[in-house]
Scaffold this motif. Structure first.
Motif, PDB file in Angstrom:
ATOM      1  N   LYS A 181      39.491  59.475  78.833  1.00 55.13           N
ATOM      2  CA  LYS A 181      38.315  59.398  78.092  1.00 55.13           C
ATOM      3  C   LYS A 181      38.598  60.756  77.178  1.00 55.13           C
ATOM      4  O   LYS A 181      38.933  61.759  77.569  1.00 55.13           O
ATOM      5  CB  LYS A 181      37.278  59.863  79.106  1.00 55.13           C
ATOM      6  N   LEU A 182      38.722  60.048  75.804  1.00 58.56           N
ATOM      7  CA  LEU A 182      38.945  61.239  74.897  1.00 58.56           C
ATOM      8  C   LEU A 182      37.654  61.623  74.165  1.00 58.56           C
ATOM      9  O   LEU A 182      36.512  61.131  74.145  1.00 58.56           O
ATOM     10  CB  LEU A 182      39.857  60.429  73.922  1.00 58.56           C
ATOM     11  N   ASP A 183      37.789  62.700  73.354  1.00 51.82           N
ATOM     12  CA  ASP A 183      36.546  63.214  72.589  1.00 51.82           C
ATOM     13  C   ASP A 183      37.187  63.357  71.108  1.00 51.82           C
ATOM     14  O   ASP A 183      38.313  63.336  70.704  1.00 51.82           O
ATOM     15  CB  ASP A 183      35.888  64.625  73.050  1.00 51.82           C
ATOM     16  N   TYR A 184      35.958  63.609  70.201  1.00 50.81           N
ATOM     17  CA  TYR A 184      36.408  63.553  68.896  1.00 50.81           C
ATOM     18  C   TYR A 184      37.326  64.713  68.196  1.00 50.81           C
ATOM     19  O   TYR A 184      38.485  64.369  67.684  1.00 50.81           O
ATOM     20  CB  TYR A 184      35.271  63.445  67.858  1.00 50.81           C
ATOM     21  N   ALA A 185      37.029  65.832  69.022  1.00 49.14           N
ATOM     22  CA  ALA A 185      37.959  67.190  68.371  1.00 49.14           C
ATOM     23  C   ALA A 185      39.435  66.827  68.941  1.00 49.14           C
ATOM     24  O   ALA A 185      40.348  67.253  68.206  1.00 49.14           O
ATOM     25  CB  ALA A 185      37.177  68.344  69.012  1.00 49.14           C
ATOM     26  N   GLY A 186      39.242  66.495  70.059  1.00 52.30           N
ATOM     27  CA  GLY A 186      40.632  66.042  70.945  1.00 52.30           C
ATOM     28  C   GLY A 186      41.650  65.066  70.096  1.00 52.30           C
ATOM     29  O   GLY A 186      42.897  65.397  69.848  1.00 52.30           O
ATOM     30  N   VAL A 187      40.909  64.264  69.711  1.00 47.84           N
ATOM     31  CA  VAL A 187      41.640  62.960  69.056  1.00 47.84           C
ATOM     32  C   VAL A 187      42.152  63.599  67.499  1.00 47.84           C
ATOM     33  O   VAL A 187      43.225  63.482  67.209  1.00 47.84           O
ATOM     34  CB  VAL A 187      40.420  61.873  68.785  1.00 47.84           C
ATOM     35  N   GLN A 188      41.082  64.382  66.992  1.00 45.33           N
ATOM     36  CA  GLN A 188      41.228  64.875  65.457  1.00 45.33           C
ATOM     37  C   GLN A 188      42.842  65.854  65.799  1.00 45.33           C
ATOM     38  O   GLN A 188      43.628  65.893  65.007  1.00 45.33           O
ATOM     39  CB  GLN A 188      40.196  65.631  64.963  1.00 45.33           C
ATOM     40  N   ALA A 193      48.220  67.184  64.618  1.00 50.55           N
ATOM     41  CA  ALA A 193      49.471  67.496  64.987  1.00 50.55           C
ATOM     42  C   ALA A 193      50.725  66.701  65.195  1.00 50.55           C
ATOM     43  O   ALA A 193      51.901  67.317  65.334  1.00 50.55           O
ATOM     44  CB  ALA A 193      49.117  68.248  66.375  1.00 50.55           C
ATOM     45  N   GLY A 194      50.356  65.297  65.016  1.00 53.97           N
ATOM     46  CA  GLY A 194      51.490  64.445  65.040  1.00 53.97           C
ATOM     47  C   GLY A 194      51.718  63.972  66.642  1.00 53.97           C
ATOM     48  O   GLY A 194      52.891  63.732  66.853  1.00 53.97           O
ATOM     49  N   THR A 195      50.988  64.409  67.632  1.00 53.51           N
ATOM     50  CA  THR A 195      51.291  64.309  68.737  1.00 53.51           C
ATOM     51  C   THR A 195      50.588  63.225  69.549  1.00 53.51           C
ATOM     52  O   THR A 195      50.811  62.860  70.659  1.00 53.51           O
ATOM     53  CB  THR A 195      50.907  65.626  69.747  1.00 53.51           C
ATOM     54  N   ALA A 196      49.878  62.340  68.762  1.00 51.70           N
ATOM     55  CA  ALA A 196      49.238  61.348  69.284  1.00 51.70           C
ATOM     56  C   ALA A 196      50.171  60.218  69.452  1.00 51.70           C
ATOM     57  O   ALA A 196      50.888  59.840  68.747  1.00 51.70           O
ATOM     58  CB  ALA A 196      47.917  60.816  68.655  1.00 51.70           C
ATOM     59  N   GLU A 197      50.019  59.477  70.681  1.00 54.80           N
ATOM     60  CA  GLU A 197      50.986  58.313  70.784  1.00 54.80           C
ATOM     61  C   GLU A 197      50.543  57.309  69.987  1.00 54.80           C
ATOM     62  O   GLU A 197      49.157  57.252  69.262  1.00 54.80           O
ATOM     63  CB  GLU A 197      50.884  57.762  72.513  1.00 54.80           C
TER      64      GLU A 197
END
Length: 490
Positions: A181-188, A193-197
């Protein structure tokens, strides 16, 4: 499509505000305590308890629990309608898996739950709480796509080419399991930062491609800021929450699904569309006047769509203008068609394509029916009889529900702003005149020039108002329990 959201943060002691909101719910015949035992009739709760434990599933449901879905919602949300998984396709392009909560697995046609949903039509959002369409044991429990919970869903598979155009669509009933369960700020933050899978990082790539497709066909998405009120050091503050790029990317997945769903229904000859006629003559000219008032440069050779895309919702003047732009969305409605006889218009002017609501069935009645029509269209089956029998009355019910929802939003704006200013009657404020009535030049709208007072309110007095000019205004009324905010030229 934008809505005017208002959130209360850290304001548990804001008694006048909460009292006024309780009074508004009473006036609108809304349960005073949406989470209390009297919010739903006993027979509705009993049926919800039964179906929460034993949902109505196909004999051999398609198992998609191996796909690592994730949801993106505000941090406090638990009524999760949508979950996604994004991937690259072999040979180029992308594959979007989009799971939508299968409300029909929990709501039997003609039952008590169904009747109550038809009475409520939509979830109503107040600043301090929400009044749900379905009992919370379903909408925030068994039917919600919460992480680590196996749920029935309508599973969309939408293939896109390398430019983000949809090239193939499928939808079927399935069992899914969200992993995060993700939120908008965390996704952004992760994307920047280039750390998203990759499944999450692709949200930006697909979102940007879909935004370009939207631009090419003449569609418009309005990133309208949300108003937030908070209690800090014993005083209210009303500010704007600026949408993040991730908000827009996420919205593009929902818009994509709504457009391919509309295509499925139009091809099948039966469906319900969300339609919006083109803006009436003079509407864009009026917005040009507002742009001048807010010192927004709008060259004559620049289209409305392009000027909107160039705005920064973090700028107060741009935020006010974006809110005014929502006036072009008035007149949207739901239109049923059968026998291949498409309505006129058949498109939604802001989407610039045929479009339907199908991605929020936990919160909006019509989406359950649109989903069923699409499942039948893909399978080559006739729509269920319970869908066809309810279809003719849906536009009227949704119109009534939408009007109620708009009333809630409008009245909540007035209440929140009045609560913010109730102790400041007689004070002077700097403001800009952002609108003046054509036939009553002494009546208009002002936006206060303050970062801590995100207030846009009515002004009236004995002098003609100078559109676009900065003036001093005096607060003449603000009572969260009775009166709207009103200013007069100082």
């Amino acid at each position: 499509m934008p809505r005017r959201h208002i959130h209360v943060t850290g304001a548990a002691e804001a008694a006048p505000l909460r009292a006024a909101l309780r009074e508004l719910r009473t006036t609108l015949d809304v349960p005073a305590d949406p989470a209390g035992p009297d919010a739903f009739p006993p027979e509705v709760l009993a049926e919800a308890q039964r179906t929460a434990k034993n949902p109505m599933l196909p004999a051999d449901p398609y198992d998609a629990t191996d796909l690592p879905f994730f949801t993106i919602d505000p941090p406090a949300s638990t009524d999760l309608d949508q979950a996604m998984h994004l991937a690259r396709r072999t040979g180029g392009g992308f594959r979007v898996h989009y799971a939508i909560a299968d409300v029909a697995a929990f709501v039997a046609p003609g039952g008590a739950l169904d009747a109550e949903a038809h009475r409520r039509v939509t979830t109503l959002y107040f600043p301090d709480e929400k009044v749900p369409l379905h009992p919370q044991m379903l909408s925030e429990g068994a039917a919600s796509l919460l992480p680590d919970q196996t749920c029935p869903a309508l599973l969309w598979r939408i293939d896109l080419d390398a430019d983000g155009r949809a090239v193939a669509t499928d939808v079927r009933r399935a069992l899914v399991r969200s992993r995060a369960k993700l939120d908008y700020a965390g996704v952004q933050q992760r994307v920047d930062a280039g750390t998203a899978e990759e499944p999450l990082a692709l949200l930006r790539d697909i979102g940007l491609l879909r935004e370009e497709q939207e631009r090419a066909r003449g569609g418009i998405s309005l990133n309208v800021p949300e108003q937030e009120i908070e209690l800090r050091d014993g005083a209210y503050r009303l500010t704007y929450r600026t949408p993040l790029p991730a908000d827009g990317w996420n919205a593009q997945i929902s818009l994509l699904t709504g457009t391919v769903a509309a295509d499925l229904m139009t091809a099948a000859g039966t469906g319900i569309l969300r339609t919006l006629p083109a803006a009436p003559d003079g509407a864009v000219a009026r917005l040009r006047r507002t742009a001048r008032a807010l010192r927004i440069d709008w060259p004559h050779h620049t289209s409305y769509a392009d000027i909107v895309r160039g705005l920064d919702p973090a700028e107060p003047a741009h935020a006010a203008f974006l809110q005014e732009c929502t006036t072009l969305l008035r007149g949207a409605g739901y239109t049923v068609f059968t026998g291949g006889d498409l309505p006129d218009p058949a498109i939604h002017a802001a989407v610039a394509a045929p479009y339907t609501h199908c991605t929020a069935p936990l919160r909006r009645l019509v989406d359950r029916y649109a989903g069923e029509l699409c499942v039948a269209a893909v399978a080559g089956d006739e729509p269920p009889e319970w869908v066809m029998s309810a279809l003719p009355d849906l536009p009227k019910k949704m119109a009534e529900g939408t009007r109620r929802q708009n009333t809630v939003e409008r009245e909540c704006v007035d209440i929140v702003e009045a609560a913010l200013l109730k102790d400041r009657i007689g004070e002077l404020f700097d403001a800009h005149v952002v609108d003046v009535k054509d036939r009553e030049p002494t009546v208009g709208t002002v936006q206060l020039d303050s970062a801590d007072l995100a207030v846009i309110a009515r002004v009236e007095g004995g002098v003609d108002l100078p559109l676009g000019e900065r003036i001093r205004v005096r607060l003449t009324q603000a009572d969260p329990g009775a009166a709207k905010v009103l200013f007069a030229p100082a």
